[in-house]
Scaffold this motif. Structure first.
Motif, PDB file in Angstrom:
ATOM      1  N   MET A 202       0.983  -1.056   0.034  1.00 34.44           N
ATOM      2  CA  MET A 202      -0.094  -0.134   0.089  1.00 34.44           C
ATOM      3  C   MET A 202       0.951   1.235  -0.054  1.00 34.44           C
ATOM      4  O   MET A 202       2.164   1.151   0.288  1.00 34.44           O
ATOM      5  N   LYS A 203       0.504   2.146  -0.435  1.00 34.59           N
ATOM      6  CA  LYS A 203       1.196   3.609  -0.524  1.00 34.59           C
ATOM      7  C   LYS A 203       0.533   4.737   0.340  1.00 34.59           C
ATOM      8  O   LYS A 203       1.145   5.798   0.375  1.00 34.59           O
ATOM      9  N   HIS A 204      -0.902   4.522   0.556  1.00 30.75           N
ATOM     10  CA  HIS A 204      -1.579   5.582   1.340  1.00 30.75           C
ATOM     11  C   HIS A 204      -2.072   5.345   2.557  1.00 30.75           C
ATOM     12  O   HIS A 204      -2.581   4.190   2.759  1.00 30.75           O
ATOM     13  N   LEU A 205      -1.961   6.211   3.321  1.00 32.34           N
ATOM     14  CA  LEU A 205      -2.542   5.796   4.892  1.00 32.34           C
ATOM     15  C   LEU A 205      -3.270   7.392   5.169  1.00 32.34           C
ATOM     16  O   LEU A 205      -2.743   8.389   5.178  1.00 32.34           O
ATOM     17  N   SER A 206      -4.557   7.251   5.457  1.00 35.84           N
ATOM     18  CA  SER A 206      -5.508   8.299   5.879  1.00 35.84           C
ATOM     19  C   SER A 206      -4.879   9.135   7.109  1.00 35.84           C
ATOM     20  O   SER A 206      -4.324   8.509   7.962  1.00 35.84           O
TER      21      SER A 206
END
Length: 246
Positions: free
Chosen positions: A25-29
């Protein structure tokens, strides 16, 4: 010595284990980032207040613990002044001083290593304590809080276009310093009489500095304070449960 080496290695390598999801994964909120930071803060607060400080008091007195706490806090204050804080979510970080990726990575590593110094020290000093259960407990708690830290470091590097595997490797290496400081803390505490309670209080003061100065403010800056607060309490509960199991 074998026990502290094993414990410190496991807690240090947890930084890399926590960074493994970055391969997928590349995005974390912001919401989940704040939750992870607050959970880490809860673990460190509980480890300091319910394990390190009580053990230091049991082996000394209030004056010794107060001196150790102040020394740990002032040491981190001095070190942070020498190595400026870098917000891992700051979109302007990539333009900081017009540095290239390698130099940015160096600054990030330096900042994270600064935060890992008291964590490694707390593990080593805990193993030198007369309380046999304290060392494994602190090592495990540090490992728990290292995992989200490793993930956030790797996530920042990937967002700066660093290769995912390289980001995972860098995040893992930031934890290695804990092994060195753990051995140093264990050696000094074992060789110098009456140093253990000072070391325990020093580690607690340094860890609480990180909690109050970095983790709590950063977990409450994006509008998800309620979720972060619940996560903080869950971190406290996690350490309470571990204290009864170990």
């Amino acid at each position: 010595m074998t026990d502290v080496l094993i414990g410190s290695t496991i807690s240090a390598l947890s930084t890399g284990l926590g960074a493994i999801p970055i391969l997928f994964m590349k995005h974390l909120s912001h919401r989940w980032r704040d939750i992870l930071l607050a959970y880490t803060a809860g673990i460190m607060t509980s480890a300091s207040m319910l394990s390190l400080i009580p053990e230091a008091l049991a082996q000394s007195n209030v004056l010794v613990v107060a001196l150790g706490l102040l020394l740990g806090t002032l040491t981190l204050l001095f070190l942070e002044h020498k190595v400026p804080h870098m917000d891992l979510e700051d979109p302007n970080a990539r333009h900081l001083f017009n540095l290239n990726i390698d130099k940015q990575a160096f600054l990030i590593i330096a900042a994270i290593i600064l935060h890992n110094l008291p964590e490694g020290l707390s593990v080593g000093v805990s193993y030198a304590s007369s309380n046999d259960a304290l060392g494994p407990l602190i090592a495990f708690s540090i490992g728990l809080q290292n995992a989200p830290e490793g993930f956030l470091v790797a996530l920042f590097l990937v967002n700066q276009q660093v290769n995912r595997w390289k980001a995972l490797g860098i995040a893992t290496l930031t934890g290695v310093v804990e092994i060195v400081t753990s051995l140093l803390g264990f050696y000094l505490s074992s060789m110098i009489d009456n140093l253990v309670p000072y070391g325990l209080a020093f580690a607690a003061g340094a860890m609480m500095f990180i909690v109050y100065k970095e983790l709590i403010p950063e977990s409450h800056g994006h509008g998800f304070q309620r979720a972060a607060t619940v996560s903080f309490v869950l971190g406290l509960i996690t350490m309470l449960a571990l204290s009864n199991l170990i």
